[in-house]
Design an enzyme around this catalytic site. Structure first.
Site, PDB file in Angstrom:
ATOM      1  N   GLY A  30       1.482  -3.660  -0.787  1.00 47.17           N
ATOM      2  CA  GLY A  30       1.581  -2.826   0.403  1.00 47.17           C
ATOM      3  C   GLY A  30       2.753  -3.193   1.284  1.00 47.17           C
ATOM      4  O   GLY A  30       3.607  -3.995   0.933  1.00 47.17           O
ATOM      5  N   ASP A  31       2.769  -2.585   2.452  1.00 52.04           N
ATOM      6  CA  ASP A  31       3.856  -2.739   3.412  1.00 52.04           C
ATOM      7  C   ASP A  31       3.295  -3.407   4.659  1.00 52.04           C
ATOM      8  O   ASP A  31       2.259  -4.066   4.608  1.00 52.04           O
ATOM      9  CB  ASP A  31       4.457  -1.349   3.713  1.00 52.04           C
ATOM     10  CG  ASP A  31       5.888  -1.406   4.218  1.00 52.04           C
ATOM     11  OD1 ASP A  31       6.163  -2.153   5.169  1.00 52.04           O
ATOM     12  OD2 ASP A  31       6.732  -0.682   3.675  1.00 52.04           O
ATOM     13  N   MET A 102      -5.152  -0.875   3.267  1.00 54.26           N
ATOM     14  CA  MET A 102      -5.518  -1.799   2.193  1.00 54.26           C
ATOM     15  C   MET A 102      -4.276  -2.372   1.542  1.00 54.26           C
ATOM     16  O   MET A 102      -3.295  -1.661   1.348  1.00 54.26           O
ATOM     17  CB  MET A 102      -6.357  -1.084   1.136  1.00 54.26           C
ATOM     18  CG  MET A 102      -7.678  -0.648   1.667  1.00 54.26           C
ATOM     19  SD  MET A 102      -8.758  -0.067   0.383  1.00 54.26           S
ATOM     20  CE  MET A 102     -10.189   0.290   1.400  1.00 54.26           C
ATOM     21  N   CYS A 132       2.154   0.689   7.195  1.00 56.69           N
ATOM     22  CA  CYS A 132       2.142   0.881   5.732  1.00 56.69           C
ATOM     23  C   CYS A 132       3.399   1.591   5.239  1.00 56.69           C
ATOM     24  O   CYS A 132       3.413   2.149   4.146  1.00 56.69           O
ATOM     25  CB  CYS A 132       0.886   1.631   5.287  1.00 56.69           C
ATOM     26  SG  CYS A 132      -0.634   0.796   5.785  1.00 56.69           S
TER      27      CYS A 132
END
Length: 174
Positions: A30-31, A102, A132
């Site tokens: 993810g970011d 998430m 994100c």
């Protein structure tokens, strides 16, 4: 996360200090996201060899835990095709908003990291990042959607119940 872009942090070191916030680069998927008071951050530690060895299925199961929990409060959570996490109104590109981010990692099929579920979060912190890496969608919380504070202990109980149902296991929280 590993696929994050430093440019998604919209403030400099001094501004972070002024906000009493800290930036951590970590090795999950993810970011950039925000963790803070009013969120329930769940980092399940599972040996997926004991369940199934499919990361995408694992993420869908985690999303379903959140979706089932939201439903108990009359909030319709859903998936947004092409994005991970739990969303409200994903079919409406103008009003789609994320309620749960998430980002996971596995090593030898053992899971790490997990979700950040906005329950009573101060959403103003999200204005300091591109959450994100998605710059055209809003972030929300249960409190904002319901117009009232939500009992976080109660939400945790519901999350654990749905986690146990989805994964057919018993949760031991530490």
């Amino acid at each position: 996360g590993k696929s994050g872009d430093q440019s998604n942090l919209l403030v400099n070191d001094q501004q972070l200090s002024d906000l009493a916030a800290t930036f951590y680069k970590i090795n999950r998927g993810g970011d950039i996201t925000y963790h803070g008071p009013g969120q329930i951050v769940g980092y399940p530690l599972l040996d997926l060899d004991q369940f199934f060895t499919d990361i995408h299925k694992y993420l869908r199961f985690l999303e379903e835990v959140i979706i089932l929990t939201l439903a108990e409060y009359g909030i319709k959570g859903d998936r947004y095709p092409g994005y991970t996490g739990v969303w409200l109104d994903p079919k409406d590109p103008i009003n789609a908003r994320k309620i749960c981010a998430m980002g996971v990692r596995t090593s030898r099929w053992v899971t790490m990291h997990g979700w950040a579920f906005n329950v009573n979060s101060d959403l103003s912190y999200f204005s300091n990042i591109v959450p994100c890496g998605i710059d055209d969608k809003a972030v929300t919380s249960m409190e904002k959607e319901l117009g009232r504070k939500v009992d976080e202990a109660e939400v945790k109980e519901k999350l654990m119940k749905h986690f146990e149902e989805m994964f057919e296991c018993t949760v031991s929280s530490k």
